[in-house]
Write an enzyme that holds these catalytic residues in place. Structure first.
Site, PDB file in Angstrom:
ATOM      1  N   LYS A 179       0.859  -1.190   0.000  1.00 59.63           N
ATOM      2  CA  LYS A 179       0.000   0.000   0.000  1.00 59.63           C
ATOM      3  C   LYS A 179       0.888   1.230   0.000  1.00 59.63           C
ATOM      4  CE  LYS A 179      -3.585   2.442   2.570  1.00 59.63           C
ATOM      5  NZ  LYS A 179      -4.547   2.378   3.668  1.00 59.63           N
ATOM      6  N   LYS A 236      -2.133  -1.541  -3.809  1.00 61.11           N
ATOM      7  CA  LYS A 236      -3.039  -0.387  -3.732  1.00 61.11           C
ATOM      8  C   LYS A 236      -2.250   0.906  -3.787  1.00 61.11           C
ATOM      9  CE  LYS A 236      -6.049   1.783  -0.372  1.00 61.11           C
ATOM     10  NZ  LYS A 236      -6.579   1.741   0.963  1.00 61.11           N
TER      11      LYS A 236
HETATM   12  C1  PBG Z   1      -6.979   3.650   5.554  1.00 57.88           C
HETATM   13  C2  PBG Z   1      -7.552   3.384   4.225  1.00 57.88           C
HETATM   14  C3  PBG Z   1      -7.434   4.260   3.149  1.00 57.88           C
HETATM   15  C4  PBG Z   1      -8.103   3.673   2.092  1.00 57.88           C
HETATM   16  C5  PBG Z   1      -8.621   2.436   2.518  1.00 57.88           C
HETATM   17  N1  PBG Z   1      -8.248   2.257   3.848  1.00 57.88           N
HETATM   18  C6  PBG Z   1      -6.876   5.626   3.051  1.00 57.88           C
HETATM   19  C7  PBG Z   1      -5.623   5.981   3.700  1.00 57.88           C
HETATM   20  O1  PBG Z   1      -4.689   5.173   3.811  1.00 57.88           O
HETATM   21  O2  PBG Z   1      -5.552   7.138   4.126  1.00 57.88           O
HETATM   22  C8  PBG Z   1      -8.217   4.347   0.755  1.00 57.88           C
HETATM   23  C9  PBG Z   1      -9.134   3.786  -0.216  1.00 57.88           C
HETATM   24  C10 PBG Z   1      -9.474   4.689  -1.344  1.00 57.88           C
HETATM   25  O3  PBG Z   1      -8.869   5.760  -1.554  1.00 57.88           O
HETATM   26  O4  PBG Z   1     -10.423   4.340  -2.043  1.00 57.88           O
HETATM   27  N2  PBG Z   1      -6.905   2.610   6.439  1.00 57.88           N
END
Ligand code: PBG
Length: 319
Positions: A179, A236
């Site tokens: 991520k 991601k």
């Molecule tokens: C945080 C989380 C995020 C997303 C899913 N879980 C955002 C972040 O890390 O700030 C983002 C998903 C998206 O942008 O669609 N646990």
């Protein structure tokens, strides 16, 4: 006949937002996406299941008055997420429910964990302890899969042990393994209310999420999560990281998920609204590319409408 790649309804995971208010509320930066009441979430999940979508990922939108620096509400019995998981699970038992394991919906600073005493960084190990507890409670509430999205080091192994110790040895872990600290999460942070107030500097998750420049580091993260017992791994965002998806595909035999994030969704909508892109073909091409890169499943806010369009194509073909 010669087509090498197809997007099927079975590949789709549908991310959904639930809140505690008494009516749905649109998310301005994500056209077509809503913060739903629990009742509407149940209805949407039932319809998704009827369309053949195998799984949904549920994200809670927590009232600001319940947030604090340690995200304590995350573990409160009967909180919004636990209620929502329970209600969907009992109403639509054959839809696979994926629960996010992270503290950002519950912290007033918006980080995925608790902070160190000087407030300058996330406290990795203290966060992991809380996440273990959260994962167990999510599974007990009705989640079929827990999905740590926090990117703390060592959390997959710790969550695996915690689940096993709680008699939840059959609950798989979908690890957000690679991520990235991406700017494409902006609309999601609007949706869950974890974006900083107007004027405040945006928070940086760069000490725990990956540097967008680093492919080899992403592979090390995937390898580490796999060694710790992840049952599936995720990359991601998806579209801007197709090379990472491909590289992970070639390194692991685990099922591979890719998350087409909120910003990827928003940009296709925005360009189409301006008349600059053709909406449905761009949407479909964006998903096809993620499949072609090597993803087995795609988390996408387009899931429902793509499922509908796949169904009408089959019907059209049969007619
Ligand atoms: C945080 C989380 C995020 C997303 C899913 N879980 C955002 C972040 O890390 O700030 C983002 C998903 C998206 O942008 O669609 N646990």
């Amino acid at each position: 006949m010669t087509r090498e790649t197809r997007v099927a309804v079975e590949d789709l995971v549908y991310p959904l937002f639930v809140h505690g208010a008494d009516r749905n509320e649109p998310v301005a930066s994500m056209p077509g996406v809503e913060r739903r009441t629990i009742a509407d979430l149940v209805r949407e999940c039932r319809e998704a299941r009827d369309l053949g979508i195998p799984a949904a990922a549920i994200f809670p939108v927590i009232d600001p008055s319940r947030k604090d620096a340690r995200g304590t509400h995350a573990l409160d019995a009967g909180n919004l997420l636990f209620c929502a998981l329970g209600e969907v699970k009992s109403a639509v038992p054959d839809l696979v429910l994926i629960a996010d394991v992270a503290l950002d919906p519950y912290t007033d600073h918006g980080h995925d964990g608790v902070l160190t005493p000087d407030g300058r960084d996330v406290d990795n190990d203290a966060t992991v302890e809380i996440l273990c507890d959260l994962a167990v409670r999510e599974a007990q509430a009705g989640a079929d899969i827990v999905a740590p999205s926090d990117m703390m080091d060592g959390r997959v192994g710790a969550i695996r042990s915690a689940l096993d110790a709680a008699g939840l040895g059959n609950t798989p872990i979908m690890a957000y393994a690679a991520k990235f600290a991406s700017a494409y999460y902006g609309p999601f942070r609007d949706a869950v209310g974890s974006r900083r107030p107007e004027g405040a500097p945006p928070i940086s998750k760069a000490t725990y999420q990956l540097d967008p420049a680093n492919l080899r580091e992403a592979l090390r993260e995937v390898e580490q999560d796999e060694r710790e017992g992840a049952d599936m791994v995720m990359v991601k965002p998806a579209g801007p990281y197709l090379d990472v998806i491909r590289a992970v595909r070639e390194r692991t035999d685990l099922p591979l998920a890719a998350y087409q994030v909120s910003g990827e969704y928003a940009q296709i909508h925005a360009a189409a609204a301006a008349g600059w892109l053709d909406y449905a073909p761009c949407r479909d091409e964006s998903l096809l590319a993620i499949k072609r890169a090597g993803a087995d499943m795609i988390l996408t806010y387009f899931a429902r409408e793509v499922a509908e369009s796949l169904r009408s194509r089959v019907r059209g073909g049969a007619a």
